[in-house]
Design an enzyme around this catalytic site. Structure first.
Site, PDB file in Angstrom:
ATOM      1  N   ASP A 345       0.833  -1.201   0.000  1.00  0.00           N
ATOM      2  CA  ASP A 345       0.000   0.000   0.000  1.00  0.00           C
ATOM      3  C   ASP A 345       0.876   1.264   0.000  1.00  0.00           C
ATOM      4  O   ASP A 345       2.068   1.212  -0.313  1.00  0.00           O
ATOM      5  CB  ASP A 345      -0.975  -0.031   1.187  1.00  0.00           C
ATOM      6  CG  ASP A 345      -2.271   0.697   0.889  1.00  0.00           C
ATOM      7  OD1 ASP A 345      -2.299   1.932   0.977  1.00  0.00           O
ATOM      8  OD2 ASP A 345      -3.269   0.017   0.556  1.00  0.00           O
ATOM      9  N   ASP A 346       0.292   2.383   0.354  1.00  0.00           N
ATOM     10  CA  ASP A 346       0.913   3.701   0.293  1.00  0.00           C
ATOM     11  C   ASP A 346       2.251   3.735   1.035  1.00  0.00           C
ATOM     12  O   ASP A 346       2.439   3.049   2.035  1.00  0.00           O
ATOM     13  CB  ASP A 346      -0.056   4.706   0.930  1.00  0.00           C
ATOM     14  CG  ASP A 346       0.242   6.138   0.547  1.00  0.00           C
ATOM     15  OD1 ASP A 346       1.254   6.396  -0.105  1.00  0.00           O
ATOM     16  OD2 ASP A 346      -0.578   7.006   0.912  1.00  0.00           O
ATOM     17  N   ARG A 422      -6.875  16.379   2.528  1.00  0.00           N
ATOM     18  CA  ARG A 422      -5.847  15.347   2.764  1.00  0.00           C
ATOM     19  C   ARG A 422      -4.483  15.806   2.224  1.00  0.00           C
ATOM     20  O   ARG A 422      -3.705  15.012   1.726  1.00  0.00           O
ATOM     21  CB  ARG A 422      -6.259  14.012   2.144  1.00  0.00           C
ATOM     22  CG  ARG A 422      -5.565  12.798   2.768  1.00  0.00           C
ATOM     23  CD  ARG A 422      -6.118  11.495   2.227  1.00  0.00           C
ATOM     24  NE  ARG A 422      -5.484  10.344   2.846  1.00  0.00           N
ATOM     25  CZ  ARG A 422      -4.591   9.565   2.240  1.00  0.00           C
ATOM     26  NH1 ARG A 422      -4.224   9.816   1.009  1.00  0.00           N
ATOM     27  NH2 ARG A 422      -4.064   8.538   2.868  1.00  0.00           N
ATOM     28  N   LYS A 455      -4.096  -1.325  -6.950  1.00  0.00           N
ATOM     29  CA  LYS A 455      -5.168  -0.752  -6.124  1.00  0.00           C
ATOM     30  C   LYS A 455      -5.189   0.734  -6.457  1.00  0.00           C
ATOM     31  O   LYS A 455      -4.340   1.502  -5.997  1.00  0.00           O
ATOM     32  CB  LYS A 455      -4.904  -0.969  -4.635  1.00  0.00           C
ATOM     33  CG  LYS A 455      -6.017  -0.436  -3.726  1.00  0.00           C
ATOM     34  CD  LYS A 455      -5.724  -0.737  -2.260  1.00  0.00           C
ATOM     35  CE  LYS A 455      -6.774  -0.131  -1.338  1.00  0.00           C
ATOM     36  NZ  LYS A 455      -8.097  -0.758  -1.485  1.00  0.00           N
ATOM     37  N   TRP A 456      -6.149   1.152  -7.288  1.00  0.00           N
ATOM     38  CA  TRP A 456      -6.213   2.519  -7.812  1.00  0.00           C
ATOM     39  C   TRP A 456      -7.094   3.345  -6.884  1.00  0.00           C
ATOM     40  O   TRP A 456      -8.306   3.177  -6.837  1.00  0.00           O
ATOM     41  CB  TRP A 456      -6.788   2.483  -9.232  1.00  0.00           C
ATOM     42  CG  TRP A 456      -6.839   3.799  -9.945  1.00  0.00           C
ATOM     43  CD1 TRP A 456      -7.453   4.938  -9.524  1.00  0.00           C
ATOM     44  CD2 TRP A 456      -6.269   4.103 -11.224  1.00  0.00           C
ATOM     45  NE1 TRP A 456      -7.303   5.944 -10.443  1.00  0.00           N
ATOM     46  CE2 TRP A 456      -6.579   5.453 -11.507  1.00  0.00           C
ATOM     47  CE3 TRP A 456      -5.546   3.368 -12.152  1.00  0.00           C
ATOM     48  CZ2 TRP A 456      -6.191   6.082 -12.692  1.00  0.00           C
ATOM     49  CZ3 TRP A 456      -5.150   3.995 -13.335  1.00  0.00           C
ATOM     50  CH2 TRP A 456      -5.461   5.328 -13.597  1.00  0.00           C
ATOM     51  N   ASP A 457      -6.469   4.268  -6.157  1.00  0.00           N
ATOM     52  CA  ASP A 457      -7.169   5.059  -5.154  1.00  0.00           C
ATOM     53  C   ASP A 457      -7.414   6.473  -5.669  1.00  0.00           C
ATOM     54  O   ASP A 457      -6.784   6.931  -6.639  1.00  0.00           O
ATOM     55  CB  ASP A 457      -6.348   5.094  -3.866  1.00  0.00           C
ATOM     56  CG  ASP A 457      -7.211   5.233  -2.614  1.00  0.00           C
ATOM     57  OD1 ASP A 457      -8.391   5.600  -2.738  1.00  0.00           O
ATOM     58  OD2 ASP A 457      -6.689   4.987  -1.508  1.00  0.00           O
ATOM     59  N   MET A 458      -8.323   7.187  -5.008  1.00  0.00           N
ATOM     60  CA  MET A 458      -8.661   8.573  -5.349  1.00  0.00           C
ATOM     61  C   MET A 458      -9.280   9.192  -4.113  1.00  0.00           C
ATOM     62  O   MET A 458     -10.439   8.961  -3.805  1.00  0.00           O
ATOM     63  CB  MET A 458      -9.639   8.573  -6.529  1.00  0.00           C
ATOM     64  CG  MET A 458      -9.749   9.877  -7.285  1.00  0.00           C
ATOM     65  SD  MET A 458     -10.846  11.093  -6.538  1.00  0.00           S
ATOM     66  CE  MET A 458     -11.032  12.232  -7.880  1.00  0.00           C
ATOM     67  N   CYS A 504     -10.870   2.184  -5.994  1.00  0.00           N
ATOM     68  CA  CYS A 504     -10.955   2.651  -4.615  1.00  0.00           C
ATOM     69  C   CYS A 504     -11.002   4.164  -4.639  1.00  0.00           C
ATOM     70  O   CYS A 504     -10.322   4.796  -5.459  1.00  0.00           O
ATOM     71  CB  CYS A 504      -9.751   2.155  -3.817  1.00  0.00           C
ATOM     72  SG  CYS A 504      -9.660   2.792  -2.115  1.00  0.00           S
ATOM     73  N   ASP A 526     -13.466   2.199   3.750  1.00  0.00           N
ATOM     74  CA  ASP A 526     -12.280   2.156   4.610  1.00  0.00           C
ATOM     75  C   ASP A 526     -12.624   1.635   6.004  1.00  0.00           C
ATOM     76  O   ASP A 526     -11.720   1.376   6.802  1.00  0.00           O
ATOM     77  CB  ASP A 526     -11.662   3.555   4.735  1.00  0.00           C
ATOM     78  CG  ASP A 526     -10.876   3.955   3.497  1.00  0.00           C
ATOM     79  OD1 ASP A 526     -10.583   3.078   2.660  1.00  0.00           O
ATOM     80  OD2 ASP A 526     -10.557   5.154   3.358  1.00  0.00           O
TER      81      ASP A 526
END
Length: 711
Positions: A345-346, A422, A455-458, A504, A526
């Protein structure tokens, strides 16, 4: 095969699916009007529904607000318009002039009707599209508009379709609302008279509402009642307007954008709206959900027939403190549990040590991965797992090399502050150079590091949504952004056939039929608290199948709610979808690791039922009785029953649940206990899941068909 028939004398078109019919006709003014949507009709029966237009009750009424296939702004129409246009001379409105039709019958088991029109005065063409298939009652509708003039027109509202409902004694609206960490909260409320607007103004589908609705007469339940519904395949801002009129009718219209935005259409340009798919069933909400699930598996998800792997994600274990050593150690433990896909992850890139910096600089941090990601990917692959990685391509931190080099790439309006959420800003994917940049580094990342999964986050909504320097930039970016996002995903899939992608957006902020056409699964929240997840998953599953739903087992006390429930309870909740593990395995005891491995193995034995079986909601997540769901094989050979109970309540009865989808007269064996059950008893007299006394009890019962009773 689906059928599309036409009666030229009456102008009636009849579309037939396996169990339903949909009928339209062109009225005397040239407008496309709704006739029927419901149980199957013959052509003669559909024609009998055409009645001459009566005179308005008074000069204040105008045309009925419900009953046209795409209500326009113009004439004596005063309901919610699906199509609003502003022409170069400032005038508005649309007058229907039919110009033809086409029926297409490709070899894929579908049929398409195209009704073609133009405005009687201005050079604007409109085509209404309908697609029916031989294996689903879902009807896909969309609209294509083309400017054949020499000047720009503005589409102030360009909905995909309007759906008209038959006159009913009452109308009840089902939809979901929510917020971050509390998505997909199911609401069933009496539809009020007037207009009810569901929308997202955020540039994404949103956590707060989802672009689908269902309407019934107020008496439908899981097994009985007529239900009409529609879902919009769009991943940006959207609006659905449901209306209930004084003359006893109801309907809804939906499409891209929200109030205050428009779609500019230059000379020769064409705008194709996204699909707004509709479904009728007379089998209640359960049948509606199962029909949507089957449609999504067959016609939406790119690889809906695949069995998804068990996943591990590193976020809750390491946070931003990611390096080669701790990821390899976690990978070893994950593999021992039976995990098949390991996701970093990040925190693996640039100067990313918190959410304050580094976003946009997509190269492995050299002090954390001195040899790049290759050694970690090799280790993961050697352990027999696929390798995945978290990305957030649409965002940038102001404290990043990318922003310092391209400050003009973010959404912004000159003279206004650039609002940070954020600690990040939104990159303007409507720009082709930004989309090309994103595709470039993503395809290199996948190719150079053996990445199998993204895992494509936004993680934030739009603000200051401007595009300085671009003609009509503010208006164009809302649809162009989504089109370019889709384009990047499509190109990535073309480049890497084996790549799988999870959508995501800070959880469930971007889940819809549009994004699911280009991704393989969705991160729905989440919030990983198992008790909250029962409610979230209940709402999510009204439309979307378990095959699209990622669900994790994480540690307790839960990071968000501080609630503690047993490991088995958490596993059984996550087993309702695509099982994932997100706990810190370095802190799991030997007993927890052993129990986790046992439960992973148990899931693998039944995941074909969860991911591709038929869902029955036997008891909902609210109220006193246990929550119970069942997944059954389509051929009745197997069934899985999952049940959860918060705790014993003295004096509160625990009624049995009646199982569904079993073969009449057959016997079924419980694979864990060896006990046998008669299908008739399970289906007609009920089944009580074996839930131990005490708080947070759960169980999973796998039933396999043995044979037919002799009597």
């Amino acid at each position: 095969m689906p059928t599309i028939s036409h009666a030229p004398d009456t102008g009636v078109w009849l579309l037939t699916t396996p169990r339903t019919s949909y009928a339209v006709h062109i009225d005397g003014t040239g407008a496309p009007c709704h006739l029927a949507w419901g149980p199957r009709l013959t052509s003669r029966e559909a024609e009998a529904l055409v009645v001459p237009a009566g005179e308005a009750a008074s000069s204040f009424e105008g045309r009925p607000a419900v009953g046209e296939e795409l209500p326009v702004d113009g004439g004596t129409r005063y309901g919610a318009p699906s199509l609003q246009i502003r022409y170069p001379d400032g005038s508005r409105g649309f007058e229907w002039q039919p110009t033809g039709h086409r029926v297409l019958t490709p070899s894929d088991g579908s049929g398409e009707l195209r009704l073609e029109f133009r405005d009687r005065h201005y050079p604007l063409r409109v085509a209404l599209h309908y697609r029916v298939r031989d294996d689903t009652d879902v009807i896909e509708r969309w609209t294509v508009l083309r400017n054949e003039g020499e000047q720009r027109v503005s589409l102030l509202r360009a909905d995909s379709a309007a759906w008209s409902l038959p006159p009913l004694a009452d109308y009840r609206l089902s939809h979901v609302t929510g917020q971050w960490s509390a998505e997909s909260q199911l609401r069933r409320e009496r539809l009020p008279h007037g207009e009810t607007v569901l929308t997202s103004r955020r540039g994404i589908t949103s956590h707060h509402a989802s672009p689908w609705v269902m309407v019934d007469e107020g008496d439908a339940d899981e097994e009985h009642g007529r239900v009409f519904g529609a879902a919009l395949a769009w991943s940006g801002s959207w609006r659905i307007t449901a209306q209930r009129t004084p003359d006893g009718r109801a309907g809804f219209t939906g499409g891209v954008g929200h109030e205050g935005t428009c779609v500019p259409l230059g000379p020769g340009e064409e705008f194709a709206t996204p699909v707004f798919a509709g479904l009728f069933t007379d089998g209640g909400f359960g049948a509606a959900s199962r029909a949507w699930h089957a449609y999504t598996l067959r016609h939406v998800l790119p690889h809906g027939r695949e069995v998804a792997p068990v996943l591990y994600n590193s976020w809750e274990a390491t946070g931003f403190d990611v390096d080669e050593a701790n990821q390899k150690a976690l990978a070893e433990r994950a593999a021992a549990l039976g995990v098949e896909l390991y996701v970093v992850d990040d925190g693996w890139f640039g100067a990313r040590r918190s959410d304050h910096a580094g976003l946009g600089d997509w190269t492995p941090a050299p002090e954390r991965f001195p040899r790049g990601l290759g050694p970690l990917a090799d280790t993961v692959h050697r352990l027999g797992m696929r390798f995945g990685i978290w990305v957030e391509p649409e965002m940038v931190n102001p404290d990043s090399d990318l922003y310092r080099e391209h400050p003009d790439w973010v959404l912004h309006t000159p003279g206004r502050a650039r609002s940070e959420l954020r600690n990040q800003l939104v990159l303007n994917f409507a720009r082709d150079d930004v989309a090309d940049w994103a595709h470039g580094w993503l395809t290199r990342l996948v190719a150079d590091h053996g990445v199998d999964f993204l895992k494509w986050d936004m993680n934030r909504a739009f603000s200051e949504a401007g595009w300085p320097g671009a003609p009509d930039g503010h208006d164009r970016l809302w649809t162009r952004y989504v089109a370019n996002l889709y384009g990047v995903l499509d190109r990535l899939r073309a480049d890497h056939a084996g790549l799988r992608i999870e959508t995501c957006s800070g959880g469930g902020g971007r889940v819809d039929l549009g994004i699911l056409t280009r991704t393989d699964q969705a991160w729905v929240s989440d919030n990983t608290d198992a008790v909250d997840r029962l409610v979230i998953q209940h709402g999510f599953g009204q439309l979307h199948p378990a095959r699209a739903m990622s669900a994790w087992v994480t540690d307790v006390p839960n990071q968000l709610t501080s609630r503690s429930v047993p490991l088995r309870f958490r596993f059984h909740v996550a087993m309702c979808g695509l099982l994932g593990i997100g706990g810190d395995l370095a802190r799991w005891s030997e007993e927890e690791l052993a129990e986790g491995a046992e439960l992973v193995a148990e899931y693998k034995r039944v995941r074909h039922l969860v991911q591709h079986g038929v869902l029955y909601r036997l008891s909902g997540p609210h109220g006193e009785p246990p929550t119970v769901v069942q997944y059954a094989a389509e051929d009745g050979t197997e069934a899985l029953v999952l049940a959860w109970q918060r705790g014993p309540r003295h004096g509160v009865p625990r009624p049995p649940v009646r199982l569904r989808g079993l073969t009449p007269g057959a016997r079924y064996r419980d694979t864990r206990t060896g006990e046998t059950h008669h299908a008739t008893v399970l289906a007609e007299y009920g089944f009580r899941p074996d839930l131990r006394p005490g708080d947070w009890a759960s169980t999973a019962v796998h039933l396999v068909r043995m044979g037919q009773d002799e009597t």
